[in-house]
Design an enzyme around this catalytic site. Structure first.
Site, PDB file in Angstrom:
ATOM      1  N   SER A   1     -30.053   7.153  30.438  1.00  0.00           N
ATOM      2  CA  SER A   1     -29.266   6.092  29.804  1.00  0.00           C
ATOM      3  C   SER A   1     -30.110   4.898  29.386  1.00  0.00           C
ATOM      4  CB  SER A   1     -28.130   5.646  30.721  1.00  0.00           C
ATOM      5  OG  SER A   1     -28.613   5.373  32.017  1.00  0.00           O
TER       6      SER A   1
ATOM      7  N   HIS B   1     -30.703  -0.206  31.924  1.00  0.00           N
ATOM      8  CA  HIS B   1     -29.983  -0.269  30.648  1.00  0.00           C
ATOM      9  C   HIS B   1     -30.430  -1.482  29.838  1.00  0.00           C
ATOM     10  CE1 HIS B   1     -26.416   2.142  32.559  1.00  0.00           C
ATOM     11  NE2 HIS B   1     -27.528   2.842  32.454  1.00  0.00           N
TER      12      HIS B   1
END
Length: 276
Positions: A204, A257
């Site tokens: 991610s 992230h």
């Protein structure tokens, strides 16, 4: 024939060529290693066609393209891939490139093996400090990005990786995507380790890097053929905020992230300034 530009997918190319056809401009498209090449058949139409190409990449969702497809689109121009299963496989392959597909297959293979021997795989690929024999194994800076811990986790990341990575690779080449993968798959892991320790994994951080990169290139260098709708950037930013707020649970690599997003934005800015 004269080339006027390249687009990352056949669907986008057909939307533009249908519009050009409605304007009396004859075109031809060819599939290439990096996207779809659009040609005009008559060179005197080249200047107008190039203007329309630039208009399209700035606003591909303009209703005039859909209207043109309804008016002059020809379903016979669609490629025939045979059975539905082959169509899906062909779309999977043509929508990506070798770096996208190899990374996707590696993540899926690791996930499947991890279902049977989770500790072995985690100990082999996790970040420094997560296992007792991890010292001096430099690959551990990157390999946590290949680890996924649930079906939803890997499905979400692989979908975005295929969609975004495939578009970048088709538009800008495998080398550009590979660099993004290495940078956004390494630096966010280091940041996540600094803030939360070694127990993490997933692609991610790279996905956020691809989002940031695609958004900057779409805004600053749309002529490269990489277009990202602002709503996708908004969705990912909302997900980032919800992650930091705790609304999405405690097992979210929020630092990775954010670091991935910033790495993608920086790389996009640098690449947007390149002449080629």
């Amino acid at each position: 024939m004269l080339e006027i530009g390249r687009l990352p997918s056949q669907r986008a190319a057909m939307a533009l060529t249908d519009y050009l056809k409605s304007q009396g401009i004859s075109t031809h498209i060819e599939h290439a290693a990096q996207g779809v090449i659009i040609y005009v058949l008559n060179e005197r139409d080249a200047a107008q066609a190039k203007r329309e190409f630039n208009n399209f990449i700035h606003n591909p969702m303009d209703g005039k393209y859909l209207q043109a497809s309804w008016e002059v689109g020809d379903s016979k121009t669609q490629l025939d891939y045979g059975a539905p299963g082959l169509q899906l496989l062909s779309q999977l392959i043509t929508g990506a490139g070798p770096v996208t597909l190899i990374t996707l297959m590696a993540c899926v293979a690791i996930y499947i093996v991890m279902l049977f021997v989770p500790e072995t795989i985690f100990n082999a690929l996790s970040f420094f400090g997560a296992s007792s024999d991890s010292h001096w194994q430099i690959w551990r800076l990157f390999t946590p990005s290949l680890l996924h811990f649930s079906l939803l986790h890997i499905a979400f990341n692989m979908l975005w990786w295929w969609y975004l990575g495939g578009r970048i690779e088709n538009a800008l080449g495998s080398g550009r995507l590979l660099l993004l993968l290495i940078v956004a798959g390494t630096l966010p892991n280091m940041v996540q380790f600094f803030f939360s320790g070694p127990d993490f994994g997933g692609l991610s951080g790279v996905v956020y890097g691809l989002i940031g990169y695609s958004w900057v290139m779409s805004q600053w260098a749309p002529q490269r053929g990489l277009v990202l709708q602002p709503s996708l950037m908004g969705f990912m930013l909302l997900s980032l905020v919800l992650g930091f707020s705790g609304a999405m649970g405690d097992n979210i690599a929020n630092s990775a992230h954010l670091a991935g997003l910033l790495a993608g934005l920086l790389q996009g800015w640098l690449d947007s300034r390149r002449k080629s």
